[in-house]
Design a protein around this motif. Sequence first.
Motif, short mmCIF file in Angstrom:
data_model
loop_
_atom_site.label_atom_id
_atom_site.label_comp_id
_atom_site.label_asym_id
_atom_site.label_seq_id
_atom_site.Cartn_x
_atom_site.Cartn_y
_atom_site.Cartn_z
N GLY A 179 0.81 -1.22 0.00
CA GLY A 179 0.00 0.00 0.00
C GLY A 179 0.84 1.26 0.00
O GLY A 179 0.52 2.22 -0.71
N LEU A 180 1.91 1.27 0.78
CA LEU A 180 2.79 2.44 0.82
C LEU A 180 3.49 2.64 -0.53
O LEU A 180 3.58 3.78 -1.02
CB LEU A 180 3.83 2.28 1.93
CG LEU A 180 3.31 2.42 3.37
CD1 LEU A 180 4.41 2.09 4.37
CD2 LEU A 180 2.78 3.83 3.62
N CYS A 181 3.98 1.56 -1.11
CA CYS A 181 4.66 1.68 -2.42
C CYS A 181 3.68 2.14 -3.50
O CYS A 181 3.99 3.03 -4.30
CB CYS A 181 5.28 0.35 -2.81
SG CYS A 181 6.63 -0.20 -1.74
N ALA A 182 2.47 1.54 -3.51
CA ALA A 182 1.48 1.91 -4.51
C ALA A 182 1.03 3.36 -4.31
O ALA A 182 0.88 4.11 -5.28
CB ALA A 182 0.29 0.96 -4.43
N ALA A 183 0.80 3.76 -3.07
CA ALA A 183 0.37 5.13 -2.79
C ALA A 183 1.43 6.13 -3.21
O ALA A 183 1.13 7.19 -3.79
CB ALA A 183 0.03 5.28 -1.31
N PHE B 244 1.80 8.91 -14.69
CA PHE B 244 2.29 7.96 -15.69
C PHE B 244 1.11 7.38 -16.44
O PHE B 244 -0.03 7.35 -15.93
CB PHE B 244 3.10 6.84 -15.03
CG PHE B 244 2.36 6.13 -13.92
CD1 PHE B 244 1.57 5.03 -14.17
CD2 PHE B 244 2.47 6.58 -12.61
CE1 PHE B 244 0.90 4.38 -13.16
CE2 PHE B 244 1.79 5.94 -11.58
CZ PHE B 244 1.01 4.83 -11.85
N PRO B 245 1.34 6.90 -17.67
CA PRO B 245 0.25 6.29 -18.43
C PRO B 245 -0.29 5.04 -17.74
O PRO B 245 0.49 4.23 -17.22
CB PRO B 245 0.92 5.93 -19.77
CG PRO B 245 2.13 6.80 -19.84
CD PRO B 245 2.59 7.00 -18.44
N ILE C 263 -5.82 2.83 -14.57
CA ILE C 263 -5.95 1.38 -14.59
C ILE C 263 -5.37 0.77 -13.31
O ILE C 263 -5.94 -0.16 -12.73
CB ILE C 263 -5.26 0.79 -15.83
CG1 ILE C 263 -5.94 1.31 -17.10
CG2 ILE C 263 -5.27 -0.73 -15.80
CD1 ILE C 263 -5.30 0.85 -18.38
N VAL C 264 -4.25 1.31 -12.87
CA VAL C 264 -3.64 0.82 -11.63
C VAL C 264 -4.58 1.05 -10.44
O VAL C 264 -4.75 0.17 -9.58
CB VAL C 264 -2.28 1.51 -11.38
CG1 VAL C 264 -1.72 1.12 -10.02
CG2 VAL C 264 -1.29 1.14 -12.48
#
Length: 291
Positions: free
Chosen positions: A93-97, A105-106, A110-111
């Motif tokens: 969650g921290l990395c994705a946030a 980014f393109p 979707i992410v």
Amino acid sequence: MTVNEPRFHSSGSNTNAAKPKQQNSWVPTLLIGIAIAYLALIQYIPAINVFFQAFKKGIGPFFANLTHPAFLHAAWLTLILALIAVPLNTVFGLCAAWAIARHKFPGRAIVLSIIDLPFSISPVVAGLMIVLLYGRNGWFGPFLQAHDIKIIFAFPGMVLATAFVSMPFVAREVIPVLEEFGSDQEEAAKTLGAKDWQIFWRVTLPSIRWGLLYGLILTNARAMGEFGAVSVVSGNIADKTQSLPLFVEDAYKQYETEAAFSAAVLLGLLAVVTLILKEILERKTRIKDVE
């Protein structure tokens, strides 16, 4: 006459304007009553019944049910699942946030949609997806069998299912906090020579701590209370792959209603603790926003 006529019409209009307010004064009371009745039917009465059934023979039998070997194994397995899934989803969650809030980014939308996937599909479908991937006839089934690796109807499958259903909470709570906080302080710290890990621990983490804690609480509650996905991939084998929610169902089916309700009380208390912590964090967040 001409002087008094406007006064007459003015007083009449005020009287007419006040009537709808008096006539509609019962509407809020009716709506509140409907809301309370609805909550009582679907939440309050069932919750009270769970506690009543668990304690109807006294406190002694209740604690005796909590010492049953099958219950202790299910509770221990549920705790281990949470201890594995929560840290994994915290790091993810921290990395994705960070990636979503700090970079454009393109495919960003979707992410975000993929992160929200556990919210939009049934947990049973999620469990079936894991079976179709890691089962004996799944995509990775031949490879796993060749290397004697068992995922489905075993502990690894339960971990995958638990991690999947509890995946979005940390990311979804931290992303708006990072976006609101901005990157000015982080860039200033980098300009002063701070390293990336120093920036994270001393600048970023203190600013997102309440959102992170909120996400951790929700992740833990979902991990410990998940039933559908874990039920599909575990096989619900007593003393082997039976978590606490599965134990409740199995005990009830075996007519061990007291044991089932005793376990349900613990899960209910977990929900109460989650709500209390949630309220505390929300109040602290509001106080911080005011300051």
